[in-house]
Design a protein around this motif. Structure first.
Motif, mmCIF file in Angstrom:
data_model
loop_
_atom_site.group_PDB
_atom_site.id
_atom_site.type_symbol
_atom_site.label_atom_id
_atom_site.label_comp_id
_atom_site.label_asym_id
_atom_site.label_seq_id
_atom_site.Cartn_x
_atom_site.Cartn_y
_atom_site.Cartn_z
ATOM 1 N N ALA A 1 2.565 6.085 -2.811
ATOM 2 C CA ALA A 1 3.616 7.005 -3.271
ATOM 3 C C ALA A 1 3.596 7.112 -4.792
ATOM 4 O O ALA A 1 3.551 8.209 -5.343
ATOM 5 C CB ALA A 1 4.983 6.529 -2.790
ATOM 6 N N LEU A 2 3.596 5.961 -5.451
ATOM 7 C CA LEU A 2 3.716 5.991 -6.912
ATOM 8 C C LEU A 2 2.456 6.524 -7.590
ATOM 9 O O LEU A 2 2.519 7.063 -8.688
ATOM 10 C CB LEU A 2 4.042 4.589 -7.437
ATOM 11 N N ALA A 3 1.313 6.409 -6.915
ATOM 12 C CA ALA A 3 0.071 6.886 -7.528
ATOM 13 C C ALA A 3 -0.109 8.387 -7.312
ATOM 14 O O ALA A 3 -0.924 9.009 -7.967
ATOM 15 C CB ALA A 3 -1.116 6.137 -6.947
ATOM 16 N N SER A 4 0.651 8.950 -6.386
ATOM 17 C CA SER A 4 0.432 10.365 -6.062
ATOM 18 C C SER A 4 1.042 11.264 -7.134
ATOM 19 O O SER A 4 2.205 11.119 -7.516
ATOM 20 C CB SER A 4 1.028 10.663 -4.682
ATOM 21 N N ASP B 1 0.801 -1.230 0.000
ATOM 22 C CA ASP B 1 0.000 0.000 0.000
ATOM 23 C C ASP B 1 0.832 1.276 0.000
ATOM 24 O O ASP B 1 0.529 2.220 -0.721
ATOM 25 C CB ASP B 1 -0.931 0.028 1.213
ATOM 26 N N ASN B 2 1.879 1.272 0.827
ATOM 27 C CA ASN B 2 2.697 2.491 0.922
ATOM 28 C C ASN B 2 3.370 2.806 -0.404
ATOM 29 O O ASN B 2 3.479 3.963 -0.789
ATOM 30 C CB ASN B 2 3.758 2.342 2.013
ATOM 31 N N TYR B 3 3.820 1.750 -1.098
ATOM 32 C CA TYR B 3 4.449 1.947 -2.408
ATOM 33 C C TYR B 3 3.412 2.443 -3.406
ATOM 34 O O TYR B 3 3.658 3.357 -4.185
ATOM 35 C CB TYR B 3 5.058 0.634 -2.910
ATOM 36 N N TYR C 1 4.107 13.094 -5.903
ATOM 37 C CA TYR C 1 5.334 12.315 -5.850
ATOM 38 C C TYR C 1 5.972 12.218 -7.238
ATOM 39 O O TYR C 1 7.181 12.379 -7.401
ATOM 40 C CB TYR C 1 5.044 10.915 -5.304
ATOM 41 N N ARG C 2 5.128 12.006 -8.257
ATOM 42 C CA ARG C 2 5.666 11.888 -9.622
ATOM 43 C C ARG C 2 6.249 13.210 -10.080
ATOM 44 O O ARG C 2 7.282 13.252 -10.753
ATOM 45 C CB ARG C 2 4.543 11.469 -10.568
ATOM 46 N N HIS C 3 5.574 14.276 -9.689
ATOM 47 C CA HIS C 3 6.055 15.604 -10.036
ATOM 48 C C HIS C 3 7.444 15.839 -9.428
ATOM 49 O O HIS C 3 8.372 16.309 -10.082
ATOM 50 C CB HIS C 3 5.050 16.622 -9.489
ATOM 51 N N ILE C 4 7.581 15.454 -8.149
ATOM 52 C CA ILE C 4 8.862 15.628 -7.461
ATOM 53 C C ILE C 4 9.928 14.729 -8.097
ATOM 54 O O ILE C 4 11.075 15.147 -8.277
ATOM 55 C CB ILE C 4 8.709 15.327 -5.954
ATOM 56 N N ALA C 5 9.527 13.507 -8.479
ATOM 57 C CA ALA C 5 10.479 12.600 -9.129
ATOM 58 C C ALA C 5 10.973 13.220 -10.434
ATOM 59 O O ALA C 5 12.174 13.166 -10.753
ATOM 60 C CB ALA C 5 9.826 11.245 -9.384
ATOM 61 N N GLY C 6 10.046 13.822 -11.174
ATOM 62 C CA GLY C 6 10.421 14.476 -12.425
ATOM 63 C C GLY C 6 11.411 15.597 -12.184
ATOM 64 O O GLY C 6 12.442 15.699 -12.878
#
Lengths: 318, 431
Positions: A85-88, A80-82, A91-96
């Motif tokens: 994170a990955l669905a948010s 769930d925690n993964y 989070y994706r914006h920050i990863a980018g």
């Protein structure tokens, strides 16, 4: 009592094993007893185990749990925690941004470090003063660098902000996403250039003068000499710096970011490490934060393997 | 020299412990600067006032860092006796029932007098459970108030507003006179939480979160809240409101420099502002919307002290002793005068009044008066888990409103969705 005759026999076997000749006596450094090297590395291994493996195992374990901050209860939630994170989107914006930030900072600080090193290497008079001036920035601690950057880009009194205003650019670091990103990258690059400079300079000075002179006869163009002779000889240094710089951009810029966003990131650009800190330490969400740090660990491991596989092959160690 | 001194200290310290068999207790807090010094002074006063207990205060950085260190310490069994926890972290520590001992129980068990009615109305509920029992001991309490640049008032020939409608009437004149009419620090506290309290608006289901963790949902995209942020954006676009990001100081600085007419800050900012402001200033209550009501009391900001569980009885007795000491009128007045935080008991307020403190400095009375205004159903407080993270989401979305990336309604929708996700997650951890 029946075992007693065996003891000396066992001891002798051990002694023989310890005294056995190494497999490749010509190539390997020798230790009379094979246990000795283990004893030598034991302190190091212990440190690695305590400060790296143990926390890593902890992080992986808690990433599968949802836990109340004080540790009264933890519920197993699987992945769930993964998934969270990955669905948010955030989070994706920050990863980018992290990817862009790491690539830009690495490219700029390597490029500028190399340029300055080449130029400083060519200077004859007063070279010591130039070198010291270029290197000394490296001695400044990241939070102090952040503080200086913050003052330079301050929206009320920052000289960079005022300079930008002269060109009609209303720079708003702390409010405008792009302006803040620019400020972060500038400061992060500035901090890292001296480090690259030191290594590139020593790399350049290790290029034998005979090779340089030979190249001088072969090619008149300075750029060609640099490209065909100097750059390949600098490749091992460059590869090492590439790995170090990516790690720097991903992790060591934390202090700079923390100071420059003033502890309140709002909509300002941050990196994945900073997000781990925000959710874990300020948000008290241990499970979510652990999952994020595991993701980061996997990404960095993959990146390092890829670097060694793809790039290191082309590096000639001479 | 150094050796002699340290030896003397050592001997002194040993002598002290063996002679009086003092009980040592520790206090972790998140205050720096002058406020941190005053904490040390108060601890020293406590140590001098009695001989059975010895209190050691320790600054852990910011509020958030103090909470994080306290949690980490608790998990490894090294917690301090007293931990300061800020308003936004209240739900986190109060949901962890086994982590603290209710301040009220602790004081009553130690045989000390305790009466909830002694505390001023605005302070009573924020750190109490649904039945009104004090879990945390209110300590540094503040209210968001409006500081007024009196020079700007004279220059534009206007009076300070009490409602936002009045502000809309005077703001253009202030702009014409060359001032930025309004700035505000920490919009989460000023225009979200205390928009709710001053206008008596519901902030969360389950009685603002007091009645239970399960199913608590935040309410931020209702028409009235959207109206508040539409107005702020409209004012910002018209040059009537200056927004300088999420940092506290960035928004305070233009006011100190005399460029701004009104700044919404903390009643606790008063001490610092006296030193930094370049112009004369006064203060008034945080304005409310006349269209929504009469203007109820605000939530208390600041922080409370929590007695951590898992400590020996004699240390807990010392903690109770200190909590009682802290609420004595003399200490409260000392704290109030030196920091600008409000006195939390009626007795302390009366004492400061009798000493003529408010005749000297009328601004110091604004915060406490605002906390003593009549309350409404929704002005007692709010209780939401993971609230520090929810504030982070709000800060992000507020910035996006003023950089023009999203409309206020969209931003508030996003906050509602993400905050409810966090609240649901918190409910899972607490069950």
């Amino acid at each position: 009592m029946t075992a007693s005759p065996l003891v000396p026999a066992r001891l002798a076997a051990v002694r023989r094993w310890m005294a056995r000749p190494a497999a490749h006596p010509a190539k390997l450094a020798q230790f009379d007893r094979p246990l000795a090297p283990w004893l030598f590395v034991a302190p190091q291994l212990l440190i690695v185990a305590i400060f790296f493996y143990w926390p890593s195992v902890q992080a992986v374990t808690s990433s599968f749990y949802l836990e109340d901050p004080f540790g009264f209860g933890a519920a197993f939630v699987g992945l769930d925690n993964y998934r969270d994170a990955l669905a948010s989107n955030e989070y994706r914006h920050i990863a980018g941004f992290t990817a862009l930030f790491a690539a830009t900072v690495t490219a700029l600080s390597l490029g500028l470090g190399l340029l300055l090193a080449v130029k400083a290497d060519a200077v004859m008079r007063g070279s010591g003063a130039y070198k010291t001036a270029l290197i000394s920035v490296y001695a400044i601690a990241p939070p102090v660098v952040g503080l200086i950057g913050m003052m330079m880009f301050d929206m009320h009194i920052g000289p960079f902000t005022q300079a930008a205003a002269l060109f009609g650019w209303d720079m708003r670091v702390g409010i405008d996403y792009q302006d803040t990103a620019l400020a972060l990258i500038t400061v992060a690059v500035w901090k890292q250039i001296p480090y690259n400079f030191i290594f590139f300079l020593s790399g350049l000075q290790a290029v034998p003068s005979s090779v340089r002179e030979a190249a001088l006869i072969d090619a008149r163009s300075g750029w060609r000499r640099f490209r065909d002779v100097t750059l390949p000889l600098l490749a091992p240094t460059g590869f090492f710096l590439l790995v170090i710089n990516i790690t720097y951009a991903l992790f060591d810029t934390f202090g700079i970011i923390d100071v420059m966003v003033k502890d309140k990131p709002a909509n300002n650009p941050i990196t994945l490490v900073y997000k781990v800190y925000l959710d874990g330490f300020k948000g008290n969400d241990i499970g979510g934060s652990s999952a994020q740090s595991v993701i980061l660990m996997v990404v960095v491991a993959a990146l390092t393997v890829a670097q060694f596989r793809l790039i290191e092959r082309r590096v000639h160690y001479g | 020299m150094f050796k002699t001194v340290s030896l003397a200290t050592l001997v002194g310290a040993l002598g002290a412990t063996s002679a009086f068999a003092q009980t040592d207790i520790s206090w972790w807090h998140g205050m720096g600067g002058r406020n941190g010094e005053v904490i040390n002074e108060i601890s020293m006063k406590f140590n001098e006032a009695q001989s059975a207990c010895h209190l050691t205060p320790l600054s852990k950085g910011t509020y958030e860092e103090a909470l994080a260190s306290g949690i980490a310490a608790f998990r490894s069994g090294e917690q301090p006796n007293i931990l300061q926890v800020f308003d936004a972290g209240a739900a986190t520590i109060m949901a962890a029932k086994g982590a603290t001992i209710a301040a009220e129980d602790l004081i009553v068990q130690a045989g000390k007098p305790f009466n909830r009615e002694d505390f001023i109305a605005g302070v009573r509920n924020f750190y109490a459970d649904a039945d009104g029992k004090f879990i945390g001991m209110p300590f540094n309490s503040s209210a968001p108030i409006m500081y007024i640049n009196t020079e700007a008032m004279d220059a534009a020939g206007v009076e300070a507003p009490t409602t936002w409608e009045e502000f809309e009437a005077v703001a253009p004149k202030l702009k014409e006179a060359g001032y930025i009419p309004l700035t505000a620090s920490q919009l989460t506290w000023m225009f979200m939480e205390n928009f709710k309290s001053r206008n008596n608006q519901q902030f969360a289901t389950n009685n603002n979160g007091y009645d239970g963790i399960e199913g608590t949902e935040i309410i931020v995209n209702d028409d009235n809240t959207v109206m508040m942020f539409d107005k702020l954006k409209e004012w910002a676009d018209a040059g009537l409101f200056g927004f300088y990001g999420a940092g506290w100081v960035d928004n305070q600085k233009p006011f100190e420099e005399g460029k701004v007419a009104f700044w919404i800050g903390s009643s606790g900012s008063f001490g610092g502002l006296q030193k930094t402001a370049t112009m004369p200033f006064s203060a008034e209550f945080l304005p409310y919307w006349d269209s929504l009501g009469e203007g109820t009391q605000s939530f208390i900001g600041g922080a409370a002290l929590f007695a951590m569980a898992g400590k020996p009885a004699e240390e807990n007795a010392c903690t109770a002793e200190f909590f009682s000491f802290l609420t004595s009128p003399e200490i409260q007045v000392y704290w109030h005068k030196n920091t600008g935080y409000v006195p939390i008991t009626t007795a302390a307020y009366d004492m400061a009044k009798a000493e003529g403190w408010y005749d000297e400095t009328p601004v110091a009375e604004v915060g406490i008066k605002q906390l003593m205004l009549p309350g409404g159903d929704w002005s007692k407080g709010y209780r939401m888990g993971f609230y520090p993270q929810i504030r982070t989401v709000m800060e992000r979305e507020f910035n996006r409103i003023f950089s023009g990336e999203v409309s206020p309604k969209d931003a508030l929708d996003t906050i509602e969705t993400e905050a409810n996700g966090l609240l649901a997650k918190f409910a899972k951890t607490a069950s």
